[in-house]
Design a protein around this motif. Structure first.
Motif, short mmCIF file in Angstrom:
data_model
loop_
_atom_site.label_atom_id
_atom_site.label_comp_id
_atom_site.label_asym_id
_atom_site.label_seq_id
_atom_site.Cartn_x
_atom_site.Cartn_y
_atom_site.Cartn_z
N GLN A 1 92.42 118.46 121.32
CA GLN A 1 91.22 117.81 120.51
C GLN A 1 91.95 117.16 118.94
OE1 GLN A 1 87.96 120.33 119.86
NE2 GLN A 1 87.76 119.56 117.74
N LYS A 2 91.40 116.00 118.71
CA LYS A 2 91.67 115.52 117.46
C LYS A 2 90.46 114.94 116.89
CE LYS A 2 94.79 112.15 115.34
NZ LYS A 2 95.88 111.15 115.71
N GLU A 3 90.33 115.04 115.45
CA GLU A 3 89.20 114.37 114.89
C GLU A 3 89.19 112.92 114.87
OE1 GLU A 3 86.26 115.88 113.59
OE2 GLU A 3 86.88 117.64 114.41
N ILE A 4 88.71 112.39 115.93
CA ILE A 4 88.61 110.97 116.08
C ILE A 4 87.55 110.30 116.83
CG2 ILE A 4 89.99 111.18 118.41
CD1 ILE A 4 91.58 108.75 117.73
N ASP A 5 87.03 109.26 116.51
CA ASP A 5 86.13 108.48 117.27
C ASP A 5 86.83 107.51 118.01
OD1 ASP A 5 83.55 107.70 118.19
OD2 ASP A 5 83.23 106.24 116.36
#
Length: 468
Positions: free
Chosen positions: A439-443
């Motif tokens: 998981q990574k904070e990305i769109d």
């Protein structure tokens, strides 16, 4: 006196009949206007000249062969290409035919009450050599039957209607395929080669012998408002297969298929590598698929010339399952806004399809698979969330998956994310993905700049005539 009056009446009736016949033959144009029908439809270009298949001897009884009528019409109309082009209307009726070739600056219009029927006499289908990017036929090593509607080296060709029907009567061909008695590869319904400015729209295609729509080695293609239907157990009845094409737009269509609803291709193993013509700049939007044993959108399996910059959005998949030695690449793939119901796999990427045209393929020709992006997906009644199998020592890279909500079937598989030899990131995805996709904070990205094919506008064309 009575006899004289009767004679006079008879004479007047005879004169009236003769006068009516004379008027009918000399002012047929007046009758056509009196009962005229106006056809209005969108097209890449309008045509100066217009004619009807019956003008060339066509008979719409479903029994009489119209192969020669189609050929005669198109040969004659090809002479008008430099004078504003021509349109051939297929009027109401059932028009049995074998394969025929189109011409440039030409429109084939199929009336809503017309059905073009594919002949089941093989002598009505001319033969073609194998495709150079494939090296052999898909069903048999030799050549192939021409598609029902075929064109090559064309500019500005339109195949359209007001939802007219093309019926390939494919059961004859499916049976021969299953029995292993084919010496040539089965025909497609529509194939356009080495062409540009192509429109295929507003039609119903049913029971194709094999693939339905196959643009290949072509550019600037618009495919829209198609309804494509084949039995879900019919072999290789792909819906739309853009193959080594550039600038293609597929939209507002519905497919029920025995194989992939859309299959993006670019040649087979060493032949595709040598031909070296990728499929790129492809837009797919507002598309619905039903295919229990195959994919909504497949990249491959034949992709040895490469696939690049594919943008798919607003896709609905219902009851659908979901590409070594291939070489080349698949890169810069963007998918968003998918709604999925009753699916085996939401994400399925595999690098071991294991089918080759001949022993001459290079097993060291390993493809590059990178830049695969999915976002904004809702799925219900799913058995597996993902099966992602890259290639050992050649992983699939730069995979991005964000904002995905997968609801499982009552009896889901315990291992939801089966991942090997892949690398990428995820965000806001349920069920929780595999460790290889942390998981990574990305769109995940989707290009904002439009492709040129998206801005091509169709013109409204009206033609009035006696088409019944």
């Amino acid at each position: 006196m009575e006899f004289s009056r009767k004679s006079h009446v008879i004479e007047m009736l005879v004169l009236a009949i003769l006068l009516f016949e004379l008027l009918s033959s000399s002012v047929a144009g007046f009758r056509a206007v009196e009962h005229a029908t106006t056809l209005e439809f969108p097209a890449l270009n309008v045509r100066k000249h217009n004619t009807v298949l019956t003008d060339f001897g066509g008979v719409g009884d479903g029994k009489t062969s119209n192969t020669e009528a189609f050929k005669a019409a198109i040969v004659n109309l090809s002479q008008l290409a430099a004078d504003g082009g021509a349109q051939l209307v297929v009027p109401p009726g059932k028009w049995l035919t074998g394969s025929f070739n189109l011409t440039s600056h030409f429109t084939l219009f199929i009336h809503k009450d017309a059905v073009i029927l594919g002949a089941q006499d093989e002598s009505e289908w001319h033969h073609l050599p194998v495709l150079p990017s494939y090296g052999r036929g898909r069903d048999a090593a030799g050549g192939r039957f021409s598609s029902l509607i075929f064109g090559t080296n064309l500019t500005d060709v339109v195949i359209t209607g007001n939802n007219g029907t093309i019926d390939g009567q494919g059961a004859y061909w499916w049976n021969k395929f299953k029995e292993g008695t084919l010496n040539l590869t089965r025909p497609y319904l529509i194939e356009i080669m080495y062409s540009n400015q192509v429109q295929i729209s507003n039609l119903t295609l049913v029971n194709s012998p094999s693939w339905n729509v196959h643009p290949i080695y072509s550019s600037d293609i618009i495919i829209q408002h198609l309804t494509i239907i084949a039995p879900i157990d019919s072999p290789n009845t792909d819906g739309i297969d853009p193959d080594s094409c550039t600038n293609t737009r597929i939209e507002d269509s519905f497919v029920v298929s025995g194989d992939d609803c859309i299959a993006v291709k670019s040649g087979w193993d060493e032949y595709g590598i040598k031909f070296n013509m990728p499929t790129k700049n492809l837009v797919i939007r507002r598309f619905t698929c039903i295919s229990p044993d195959s994919a909504t959108i497949a990249l491959g399996s034949e992709m040895s010339g490469g696939i690049e910059d594919v943008r798919a959005e607003s896709i609905t998949a219902i009851n659908t399952q979901s590409a070594v030695g291939r070489g080349a690449y698949v890169k810069d793939i963007y998918v968003r806004n998918m709604t999925i119901s009753t699916m085996k796999y939401v994400f399925w990427m595999i690098g071991s399809y294991g089918q080759h045209p001949d022993p001459g393929f290079d097993p060291k020709a390993i493809p590059i698979i990178k830049g695969i992006n999915y976002k904004d997906i809702v799925a219900d009644n799913v058995t597996y969330s993902a099966r992602l199998e890259g290639i050992k020592n050649d992983p699939f890279t730069d995979i991005c998956i964000s904002n995905v909500n997968i609801k499982l079937t009552e009896k889901p598989k315990e291992l939801q994310w089966n991942c090997t030899d892949v690398q990428g990131v995820t965000n806001r995805v349920t069920p929780v993905p595999c460790n290889l996709l942390p998981q990574k904070e990305i769109d995940c990205p989707f290009p904002e700049a439009r492709l040129p094919i998206e801005d091509v506008q169709l013109k409204t064309y009206s033609v009035t005539g006696y088409f019944s």
